[in-house]
Design a protein around this motif. Structure first.
Motif, PDB file in Angstrom:
ATOM      1  N   LEU A   7     -21.876 -10.224 -18.186  1.00 58.66           N
ATOM      2  CA  LEU A   7     -23.232  -9.248 -18.226  1.00 58.66           C
ATOM      3  C   LEU A   7     -22.676  -8.484 -17.191  1.00 58.66           C
ATOM      4  O   LEU A   7     -21.814  -8.209 -16.043  1.00 58.66           O
ATOM      5  CB  LEU A   7     -24.571  -9.477 -17.356  1.00 58.66           C
ATOM      6  CG  LEU A   7     -24.435 -10.921 -18.911  1.00 58.66           C
ATOM      7  CD1 LEU A   7     -26.455 -11.679 -17.870  1.00 58.66           C
ATOM      8  CD2 LEU A   7     -25.750 -10.609 -19.229  1.00 58.66           C
ATOM      9  N   THR A   8     -23.260  -6.898 -17.735  1.00 56.32           N
ATOM     10  CA  THR A   8     -22.498  -5.882 -16.700  1.00 56.32           C
ATOM     11  C   THR A   8     -23.913  -4.879 -16.294  1.00 56.32           C
ATOM     12  O   THR A   8     -24.270  -4.735 -16.890  1.00 56.32           O
ATOM     13  CB  THR A   8     -22.020  -4.318 -17.181  1.00 56.32           C
ATOM     14  OG1 THR A   8     -20.744  -5.562 -18.275  1.00 56.32           O
ATOM     15  CG2 THR A   8     -21.089  -3.786 -16.570  1.00 56.32           C
ATOM     16  N   PHE A   9     -24.369  -5.231 -15.288  1.00 51.58           N
ATOM     17  CA  PHE A   9     -25.432  -4.225 -13.986  1.00 51.58           C
ATOM     18  C   PHE A   9     -25.126  -3.028 -13.871  1.00 51.58           C
ATOM     19  O   PHE A   9     -23.926  -2.903 -13.104  1.00 51.58           O
ATOM     20  CB  PHE A   9     -25.691  -5.314 -13.135  1.00 51.58           C
ATOM     21  CG  PHE A   9     -26.276  -7.244 -13.520  1.00 51.58           C
ATOM     22  CD1 PHE A   9     -27.137  -7.341 -14.707  1.00 51.58           C
ATOM     23  CD2 PHE A   9     -25.023  -7.698 -13.543  1.00 51.58           C
ATOM     24  CE1 PHE A   9     -27.242  -8.197 -14.914  1.00 51.58           C
ATOM     25  CE2 PHE A   9     -25.440  -9.255 -13.518  1.00 51.58           C
ATOM     26  CZ  PHE A   9     -26.584  -9.407 -14.531  1.00 51.58           C
ATOM     27  N   GLN A  10     -25.783  -2.679 -13.549  1.00 49.19           N
ATOM     28  CA  GLN A  10     -26.145  -0.969 -12.403  1.00 49.19           C
ATOM     29  C   GLN A  10     -26.777  -0.842 -11.729  1.00 49.19           C
ATOM     30  O   GLN A  10     -28.006  -1.328 -12.055  1.00 49.19           O
ATOM     31  CB  GLN A  10     -26.010   0.529 -13.816  1.00 49.19           C
ATOM     32  CG  GLN A  10     -25.254   1.140 -13.322  1.00 49.19           C
ATOM     33  CD  GLN A  10     -24.607   2.868 -13.804  1.00 49.19           C
ATOM     34  OE1 GLN A  10     -25.998   2.931 -14.485  1.00 49.19           O
ATOM     35  NE2 GLN A  10     -23.412   2.644 -14.289  1.00 49.19           N
ATOM     36  N   TRP A  11     -26.847  -0.072 -10.407  1.00 44.22           N
ATOM     37  CA  TRP A  11     -27.831   0.112  -9.485  1.00 44.22           C
ATOM     38  C   TRP A  11     -27.428   1.270  -8.750  1.00 44.22           C
ATOM     39  O   TRP A  11     -26.261   1.288  -8.444  1.00 44.22           O
ATOM     40  CB  TRP A  11     -28.629  -1.461  -8.769  1.00 44.22           C
ATOM     41  CG  TRP A  11     -27.601  -1.199  -7.797  1.00 44.22           C
ATOM     42  CD1 TRP A  11     -27.431  -1.338  -6.499  1.00 44.22           C
ATOM     43  CD2 TRP A  11     -26.962  -3.086  -8.234  1.00 44.22           C
ATOM     44  NE1 TRP A  11     -26.576  -1.433  -6.171  1.00 44.22           N
ATOM     45  CE2 TRP A  11     -26.832  -3.038  -6.649  1.00 44.22           C
ATOM     46  CE3 TRP A  11     -26.477  -3.257  -8.986  1.00 44.22           C
ATOM     47  CZ2 TRP A  11     -25.078  -4.086  -6.869  1.00 44.22           C
ATOM     48  CZ3 TRP A  11     -25.287  -4.149  -8.781  1.00 44.22           C
ATOM     49  CH2 TRP A  11     -24.922  -4.113  -7.761  1.00 44.22           C
ATOM     50  N   ASP A  12     -28.938   1.853  -8.192  1.00 47.85           N
ATOM     51  CA  ASP A  12     -28.616   2.868  -7.179  1.00 47.85           C
ATOM     52  C   ASP A  12     -28.312   2.910  -5.711  1.00 47.85           C
ATOM     53  O   ASP A  12     -29.344   0.951  -5.547  1.00 47.85           O
ATOM     54  CB  ASP A  12     -29.340   3.986  -7.558  1.00 47.85           C
ATOM     55  CG  ASP A  12     -29.478   4.921  -8.828  1.00 47.85           C
ATOM     56  OD1 ASP A  12     -28.264   5.402  -9.675  1.00 47.85           O
ATOM     57  OD2 ASP A  12     -30.746   5.563  -9.285  1.00 47.85           O
ATOM     58  N   THR A  13     -27.431   2.749  -5.719  1.00 49.15           N
ATOM     59  CA  THR A  13     -27.414   2.927  -3.494  1.00 49.15           C
ATOM     60  C   THR A  13     -29.197   2.591  -2.598  1.00 49.15           C
ATOM     61  O   THR A  13     -29.339   3.705  -3.433  1.00 49.15           O
ATOM     62  CB  THR A  13     -26.373   3.327  -2.670  1.00 49.15           C
ATOM     63  OG1 THR A  13     -26.502   4.468  -2.831  1.00 49.15           O
ATOM     64  CG2 THR A  13     -24.644   2.502  -3.819  1.00 49.15           C
ATOM     65  N   VAL A  14     -29.290   2.265  -2.209  1.00 50.54           N
ATOM     66  CA  VAL A  14     -30.023   2.168  -1.184  1.00 50.54           C
ATOM     67  C   VAL A  14     -30.027   3.265  -0.088  1.00 50.54           C
ATOM     68  O   VAL A  14     -29.225   3.401   0.592  1.00 50.54           O
ATOM     69  CB  VAL A  14     -30.563   0.742  -0.644  1.00 50.54           C
ATOM     70  CG1 VAL A  14     -31.465   1.236   0.748  1.00 50.54           C
ATOM     71  CG2 VAL A  14     -30.684  -0.563  -1.307  1.00 50.54           C
ATOM     72  N   ASP A  15     -31.241   4.597  -0.561  1.00 50.11           N
ATOM     73  CA  ASP A  15     -31.052   5.369   0.638  1.00 50.11           C
ATOM     74  C   ASP A  15     -30.312   6.404   0.194  1.00 50.11           C
ATOM     75  O   ASP A  15     -29.510   7.403   1.270  1.00 50.11           O
ATOM     76  CB  ASP A  15     -31.031   5.253   1.935  1.00 50.11           C
ATOM     77  CG  ASP A  15     -32.139   4.454   2.103  1.00 50.11           C
ATOM     78  OD1 ASP A  15     -33.120   4.523   1.680  1.00 50.11           O
ATOM     79  OD2 ASP A  15     -32.912   4.093   3.425  1.00 50.11           O
ATOM     80  N   ASN A  16     -29.234   6.178  -0.959  1.00 48.84           N
ATOM     81  CA  ASN A  16     -27.755   6.333  -1.489  1.00 48.84           C
ATOM     82  C   ASN A  16     -26.854   6.969  -0.308  1.00 48.84           C
ATOM     83  O   ASN A  16     -25.998   7.302  -0.026  1.00 48.84           O
ATOM     84  CB  ASN A  16     -28.378   8.020  -1.322  1.00 48.84           C
ATOM     85  CG  ASN A  16     -27.729   8.920  -2.144  1.00 48.84           C
ATOM     86  OD1 ASN A  16     -26.088   8.057  -3.389  1.00 48.84           O
ATOM     87  ND2 ASN A  16     -27.296   9.795  -2.295  1.00 48.84           N
ATOM     88  N   ASP A  17     -27.128   5.495  -0.303  1.00 51.50           N
ATOM     89  CA  ASP A  17     -26.350   5.391   1.133  1.00 51.50           C
ATOM     90  C   ASP A  17     -24.614   4.059   1.134  1.00 51.50           C
ATOM     91  O   ASP A  17     -25.315   3.162   0.141  1.00 51.50           O
ATOM     92  CB  ASP A  17     -26.861   4.749   2.774  1.00 51.50           C
ATOM     93  CG  ASP A  17     -26.229   4.583   3.409  1.00 51.50           C
ATOM     94  OD1 ASP A  17     -24.668   4.799   3.620  1.00 51.50           O
ATOM     95  OD2 ASP A  17     -26.588   3.744   4.733  1.00 51.50           O
ATOM     96  N   THR A  18     -23.805   4.680   0.614  1.00 51.67           N
ATOM     97  CA  THR A  18     -22.744   3.999   0.531  1.00 51.67           C
ATOM     98  C   THR A  18     -22.229   2.982   1.818  1.00 51.67           C
ATOM     99  O   THR A  18     -21.598   2.173   1.526  1.00 51.67           O
ATOM    100  CB  THR A  18     -21.518   5.001   0.100  1.00 51.67           C
ATOM    101  OG1 THR A  18     -21.241   5.753   1.330  1.00 51.67           O
ATOM    102  CG2 THR A  18     -22.148   5.998  -0.754  1.00 51.67           C
ATOM    103  N   ASN A  19     -22.717   3.235   3.606  1.00 48.81           N
ATOM    104  CA  ASN A  19     -22.689   2.056   4.061  1.00 48.81           C
ATOM    105  C   ASN A  19     -23.162   0.724   4.013  1.00 48.81           C
ATOM    106  O   ASN A  19     -22.292  -0.443   4.419  1.00 48.81           O
ATOM    107  CB  ASN A  19     -22.778   2.083   5.216  1.00 48.81           C
ATOM    108  CG  ASN A  19     -22.216   3.797   5.670  1.00 48.81           C
ATOM    109  OD1 ASN A  19     -20.614   4.014   5.634  1.00 48.81           O
ATOM    110  ND2 ASN A  19     -22.425   4.652   6.415  1.00 48.81           N
TER     111      ASN A  19
END
Length: 898
Positions: free
Chosen positions: A35-47
């Motif tokens: 299964l392959t999942f995808q989501w956006d990072t929280v607050d667009n923060d890559t930390n």
């Protein structure tokens, strides 16, 4: 099946409070194990970091390096519902988690089986996948069309697909479905049952073993097969397809058999229910036979039907049936009926038989007949006979062919051309066929000469006989005057001069027309030579009387004294003069030959002249008897009474005379040969009578029938292979073999009275000019070798008959060559002059010319020295003007050349 995973997302805790969860997780791809999942990072923060925790507590750390995070979970089970929690993590602080579910793709079915199919439906069957009861199934076909309801699971799943089209290939995809997730799909295809032919098949042609029929079809892609009640399966050969009409051919059937056929339509591996129809094969019959006919046999031949061995044949006739098995070798069957009656019509039926069934062919034929067996009444204008076994007769001459009916077995041909030769053929009209029964050559009696008359010439010592030719065909006119006979071709002038007659004498003059072996009625006319010299003759007579009286007076007066004296009687002179010629040894012969050749063959000329008078004093009275004179071809070649051949006299009309003489052979063979003249038209029957009575098995002919436009010998054998009747003898040419210088024939001779049949060889040398000699010696020596071989192989044979035209020149040379070569071989010496003398004591003029005498020596020389002779010129002169026999020359001038 459901499983729980927790995905923990770790992130740093801000000074303001709790860490936020992700807003949404999407499944971007799924397989049976991933299964392959995808989501956006929280607050667009890559930390932030993220943790994935499954139900067993396993944590997977995920580092976010981009604003959109993608992660694949593997090693999963197919068709399983998984629960996930996604945590946001920062500085060991995590959010309260985002919960979601995801399902893996279920597995495909392993195999689908078509358990039943019809023209418009088929039933599919498969086993449930992974023994899962919570799976459902979805079937796609016909461009995505599918049943309205999902297919529930069962231990053995069945699905009926309906509303299909017959004879169509369908492509299916069967999906396994779990929670609205479908498998990749199992692809398969199958066909519906094709429909039967649209209408009953129509038989358009058939025979014993084959049927051709046609039918209509709605699909050109269909194939066809055939079953019948006798054999399990037959392939059909499709002859043609035009539009919706198909033409097929089935072969290899049995004749006269009723078949129940089922015609199947085939599409891929599906067969239609089949269309039933019946047909009965035929039983043909033989429609043509070949018949070879003879007098007592009918040879019947026919071809096997269709070149097939399954048939038997029964040939039925009045005397019974004859059965032939068709399995015999070859494509032809023959049966011979023998011991039949000539000229008889026979009926037959030839049955074809198979499987206990018969079909018959009726036909007739007739045996041939022998034309020579009938009595033909031939006149100068008609041919009549009583015959059998014929319905029509044709008479063919040079002018054409005429056909006449045979009425009640009677032949009556009228208004024919006198003296003409006709090929008479008897025919039998059988249905539409014209059958030749036999052929026969007949010559009509020629008409008698017209206006026979005489005039005198040569001072009263000659007569000129004059006549007119009659209408019709005349080959030869024979004129007889005072024991002199003249044969004149019809295309010469109608005049014959006769010399050496007496003055003022009456002579009986006869003239007879000949055409072939037929002669006309003899015309007679009395003619007188010129009487003008009679007066002078009377004066001479009285003068002779006075002289004789004076002589008588003197004899009585002066001869009485001498009468009393004894004196020796005058010597008796022999009628036959014979000289002593010595043989020449083989080794001395070349020298003797050269010696005789000197001074332009002077030795040969002198020796030949010595032989000129040998035997001429002998009596030949039989040749002058009434009725015999006209049997001589030449007046100067007559057989001696002491050596002539006598024929058997059976009745008063027969004569024992024929112009032929016995001739000596080698050693003590006193009658090994018969030297004969070439037959005249009137003596052909006598010639064959002689051959039969003397039991001769060989005839040697050293002349051609016609030379330089003149008839030298009548053709005394049939012109073709049809039998000819000569007197009481039927002669048939059995074979003929032509070479460059000779022709060899074989005759069958049958005596009609006794039915006895004999074989006679005919040796015909064709390269010998009249009065001359052949160009070289080689061909004649080879020819003589063939004759000698036949004579020695015929131990019980009678004399060998040798003839040319007169039976003396070429005949004598050939006989001498045969005897002398035997003497040379056995005694190593040769006596040429002695043997020629011996022959002349038996027949006049044997070896008639000096050139023939020299040629005889040349043959002996070439036999001894073949290589030397090939390089030298021949010493003989090939001329027909050499006649050194002075006595014969004077007689020859009164006749024709021999």
């Amino acid at each position: 099946m459901e499983r729980v995973y927790t995905l923990v997302l770790l992130c740093a805790v801000s000074a303001l409070g709790q860490i936020q969860n992700v807003n949404k997780v999407s499944v971007t791809d799924r397989t049976e194990t991933e299964l392959t999942f995808q989501w956006d990072t929280v607050d667009n923060d890559t930390n932030y970091t993220y943790e994935l925790m499954n139900g067993s507590g396993q944590i997977i750390e995920i580092t976010a390096t981009v604003p959109v995070v993608t992660h694949t979970v593997s090693s999963l089970s197919p068709g399983t519902n998984y629960s996930f929690t996604l945590y946001t993590v920062s500085n060991e602080t995590q959010s309260d988690g985002f919960n979601f579910w995801a399902v893996t793709v279920p597995s495909n079915v392993v195999n689908v089986v078509v358990v039943n199919r019809k023209e418009t439906e088929m039933t599919l069957q498969w086993e449930k996948v992974n023994n899962r009861n919570d799976y459902t199934y979805e079937l796609d076909y016909r461009d995505g069309e599918k049943p309205p309801k999902p297919i529930p699971s069962a231990d053995l799943v069945e699905q009926k697909v309906e509303n299909l089209t017959s004879g169509t290939e369908y492509f299916f995809t069967l999906y396994t479905v779990f929670k609205d997730v479908k498998s990749s799909g199992y692809n398969f295809s199958n066909v519906t049952v094709p429909s039967n032919v649209d209408a009953p098949p129509i038989v358009v042609a058939f025979n014993d073993t084959d049927v051709i029929f046609k039918w209509n079809t709605s699909n050109k892609a269909y194939n066809y097969s055939l079953e019948n009640s006798k054999t399990s399966h037959e392939n059909i050969n499709i002859i043609s397809t035009q539009g919706n009409e198909v033409t097929g051919h089935i072969s290899g059937l049995n004749p006269a058999t009723n078949y129940r056929f089922t015609l199947y339509t085939e599409f891929f591996d599906a067969r239609s229910t089949g269309y039933n129809f019946s047909h009965t094969t035929s039983l043909s019959r033989v429609t043509e036979v070949k018949i070879t006919r003879s007098l007592t046999q009918l040879n019947i031949t026919w071809n096997k039907l269709n070149k097939n061995n399954i048939y038997d044949y029964i040939l039925s006739a009045s005397n019974g049936n004859k059965t032939y098995n068709g399995s015999s070798e070859g494509n032809e069957i023959t049966h011979m009926y023998s011991d039949l009656t000539p000229g008889t019509l026979y009926s037959f039926t030839l049955f074809t038989q198979v499987n206990g069934q018969r079909n018959g062919y009726d036909f007739k034929s007739i045996t041939t007949i022998n034309c020579a067996s009938f009595t033909w009444d031939v006149t100068n204008s008609s041919i009549n006979a009583i015959v059998n076994g014929s319905t029509n007769i044709t008479a063919k001459n040079s002018a054409g062919n005429e056909t006449f009916p045979v009425n009640k077995n009677t032949v009556n041909l009228q208004k024919l051309n006198p003296g003409d030769s006709y090929t008479v053929s008897l025919w039998f009209y059988l249905d539409l066929e014209k059958l030749l029964q036999c052929s026969h050559n007949l010559t009509l009696v020629p008409n008698s000469v017209l206006n026979l008359s005489c005039t005198h010439f040569s001072g009263g010592y000659g007569l000129a006989v004059i006549w007119d030719l009659p209408n019709g065909v005349v080959d030869v006119v024979q004129v007889d005057v005072d024991r002199q006979s003249f044969n004149l071709s019809s295309n010469t002038s109608q005049r014959q001069e006769v010399k050496n007659l007496q003055v003022a004498q009456w002579y009986k003059v006869t003239a007879t027309s000949f055409s072939g072996a037929m002669q006309s009625k003899t015309e007679t006319h009395n003619c007188q030579t010129d009487p003008a010299g009679v007066i002078a003759g009377v004066l001479v007579f009285f003068l002779l009387v006075l002289i004789i009286c004076a002589a008588v007076y003197l004899w009585f007066r002066y001869g009485s004294a001498k009468r009393n004296k004894t004196s020796k009687p005058p010597p008796v002179v022999s009628n036959v003069t014979k000289k002593n010629y010595k043989p020449i040894p083989m080794h001395k012969f070349p020298e003797h030959f050269r010696h005789m050749s000197c001074d332009e063959n002077r030795g040969f000329s002198e020796e030949y002249e010595d032989l000129s008078s040998v035997g001429i004093e002998q009596s030949n009275a039989a040749a002058f008897l009434p009725g015999n004179n006209n049997k001589n071809r030449f007046s100067n070649v007559l057989p001696y009474d002491s050596s002539r051949v006598h024929l058997t006299v059976n009745d008063e009309d027969d004569s024992d005379y024929i112009n032929a003489s016995y001739m000596p052979g080698y050693g003590n063979a006193s009658k090994q040969y018969i030297a004969a003249q070439g037959p005249l038209p009137s003596t052909v029957n006598d010639f064959w009578r002689m051959v039969w009575e003397k039991r001769s098995q060989a005839i040697v002919m050293v002349t051609n029938c016609t030379e330089s436009g003149r008839v030298k010998c009548e053709q005394y054998w049939p012109l073709d292979y049809s039998p000819c009747l000569y007197g009481n003898l039927v002669v048939t040419v059995k074979s003929e073999d032509k070479a460059q210088s000779w022709t060899l024939r074989e005759f069958n001779i049958k005596n009609k009275s006794s039915s006895e049949t004999r074989t006679v060889k005919h040796f015909h040398f064709t390269a010998w000019p009249d009065h001359g000699v052949p160009f070289g010696t080689e061909e004649l020596i080879k020819f003589r070798g063939r004759v000698r071989q036949h004579i020695e192989n015929s131990y019980s044979a009678g004399p060998t008959v040798v003839h040319c035209s007169a039976g003396v020149g070429r005949t004598g040379t050939l006989i001498a060559l045969d005897v002398l070569l035997q003497q040379l071989d056995r005694e190593k010496e040769v006596a040429i002059a002695a043997f020629v003398q011996q022959m002349r004591l038996c027949r006049p003029l044997m070896v008639q010319t000096e050139s023939q005498y020299v040629f005889l020596h040349q043959c002996i020389m070439d036999t001894l020295e073949p290589k030397v002779v090939a390089l030298s010129e021949p010493l003989y002169e090939n001329s027909d003007m050499i006649y050194v026999n002075a006595i014969a020359l004077r007689k020859y001038e009164n006749g024709s050349k021999i």
